[in-house]
Enzyme design. Structure first.
Site, PDB file in Angstrom:
ATOM      1  N   ILE A 119       0.877  -1.170   0.000  1.00 45.26           N
ATOM      2  CA  ILE A 119       0.000   0.000   0.000  1.00 45.26           C
ATOM      3  C   ILE A 119       0.918   1.225   0.000  1.00 45.26           C
ATOM      4  O   ILE A 119       2.088   1.129   0.368  1.00 45.26           O
ATOM      5  CB  ILE A 119      -0.987   0.021   1.197  1.00 45.26           C
ATOM      6  CG1 ILE A 119      -0.253  -0.022   2.544  1.00 45.26           C
ATOM      7  CG2 ILE A 119      -1.985  -1.112   1.108  1.00 45.26           C
ATOM      8  CD1 ILE A 119      -1.193   0.065   3.762  1.00 45.26           C
ATOM      9  N   ASP A 120       0.392   2.354  -0.448  1.00 45.09           N
ATOM     10  CA  ASP A 120       1.216   3.559  -0.563  1.00 45.09           C
ATOM     11  C   ASP A 120       1.769   3.977   0.794  1.00 45.09           C
ATOM     12  O   ASP A 120       1.187   3.675   1.839  1.00 45.09           O
ATOM     13  CB  ASP A 120       0.393   4.714  -1.139  1.00 45.09           C
ATOM     14  CG  ASP A 120       0.048   4.526  -2.609  1.00 45.09           C
ATOM     15  OD1 ASP A 120       0.711   3.705  -3.268  1.00 45.09           O
ATOM     16  OD2 ASP A 120      -0.889   5.197  -3.078  1.00 45.09           O
ATOM     17  N   GLN A 121       2.865   4.722   0.769  1.00 44.92           N
ATOM     18  CA  GLN A 121       3.505   5.184   2.002  1.00 44.92           C
ATOM     19  C   GLN A 121       2.524   5.944   2.892  1.00 44.92           C
ATOM     20  O   GLN A 121       2.496   5.757   4.110  1.00 44.92           O
ATOM     21  CB  GLN A 121       4.703   6.067   1.674  1.00 44.92           C
ATOM     22  CG  GLN A 121       5.438   6.598   2.905  1.00 44.92           C
ATOM     23  CD  GLN A 121       6.662   7.427   2.545  1.00 44.92           C
ATOM     24  OE1 GLN A 121       6.949   7.646   1.378  1.00 44.92           O
ATOM     25  NE2 GLN A 121       7.385   7.895   3.552  1.00 44.92           N
TER      26      GLN A 121
END
Length: 305
Positions: A119-121
């Site tokens: 998942i994105d940062q």
């Protein structure tokens, strides 16, 4: 710092990859990959030959995980689930990354443990991690065959409809302009993408909505782009819904937190991976985040976190 450089001594002349296997416990594949990456240094220079020999003193750069005490949300013999905070990377971007989720996983569960999806940062929430090579392979197959049902929560701008299904193909833009370094867009030549959305709560005083998002495909930035496409961008999104100058400033790390808050409504992307549902090894799992995302999102919107 997870990547450390240490000195070792090979008492007799031998193949470098054999030393890494025998003395440090790497598999042959891992040892040869690390040498190919330039991690083994002789007289300060990377050993470039895959079958190169070493004798005497040399240096080796390797990943030594650290912990910040993040405890798993759920655990079995085969896998573990972490509730990742916003701002924590899944993997290090480079050797100077001070901490990422893979640190925590390998510190707690050993070298063979691995993260099975991303998942994105800035996206917070559930990340499923394998404890060993076998479960890693089986979980990744499950993802490839789309046997994993994921639910995200997002705080979006505007009053969202009760339900909405977005089927808009997505294309990862590939050209030289600064604007598309990270940007995905809706394009008829893109990959088939589908997301179901459901309104959970509308906040009239904010003109914002809390929305449940269920992606049927796993494209990069899918939920973010689909919400932007239907004119309900996620609160705090520094890319989708912003003008080109601000996007470039964000990508160049030149956008201040104050500017970001005034432009997007939050200093972080208000997207949270809240639920995972899947079958594995004959068991059904429905794992839910322990984070009260609504309360957390409102803190960011009111800038009191």
């Amino acid at each position: 710092m997870p990547f450390v450089k240490k000195k070792f001594v090979a008492q007799k002349k031998q193949r470098a990859f054999l030393y890494l296997m025998n003395e440090l416990g790497y598999t042959q594949k891992e040892a040869q990959r690390l040498i190919a990456k330039g991690r083994l240094l002789v007289n300060g220079e990377p050993l470039t030959k895959a079958g190169g020999d070493i004798e005497g003193e040399f240096e080796f750069i390797y990943f030594e995980p650290i912990t910040k005490g993040l405890q798993p949300t759920f655990e079995t013999e085969e896998f573990v689930v972490f509730d990742k905070p916003s701002g924590v990377l899944i993997h290090p971007q480079n050797r100077n990354t001070p901490y990422s989720l893979i640190d925590e996983l390998k510190y707690q569960y050993g070298r063979d443990a691995n993260i099975t999806h991303r998942i994105d940062q800035e996206t917070s929430g559930l990340v499923l991690c394998a404890k060993n090579k076998t479960s890693e392979r089986d979980i990744k197959i499950m993802f490839q065959e789309r046997d994993m049902k994921k639910t995200y929560l997002a705080m979006v701008h505007g009053e969202f409809p009760e339900t909405l299904c977005v089927e808009a193909p997505l294309l990862r833009a590939e050209d030289e302009s600064a604007i598309v370094r990270m940007v995905v867009r809706v394009d008829e030549s893109g990959k088939v993408s589908k997301t179901d959305f459901k309104l959970l709560k509308y906040f009239p005083e904010l003109d914002m909505s809390l929305v449940a998002c269920k992606p049927h495909t796993g494209r990069q930035h899918q939920i973010r782009v689909h919400l932007f496409h239907v004119k309900h961008p996620i609160v705090g999104d520094p890319i989708y819904g912003q003008d080109e100058n601000d996007i470039v400033k964000f990508l160049d790390k030149e956008l201040s937190q104050e500017e970001r808050f005034s432009k997007s409504g939050s200093q972080r992307l208000l997207l949270h991976a809240s639920e995972l549902e899947f079958d594995l090894y004959g068991e059904k799992y429905n794992i839910k985040s322990h984070v009260n995302f609504e309360a957390l999102a409102l803190q960011y919107i009111h800038n009191i976190h």
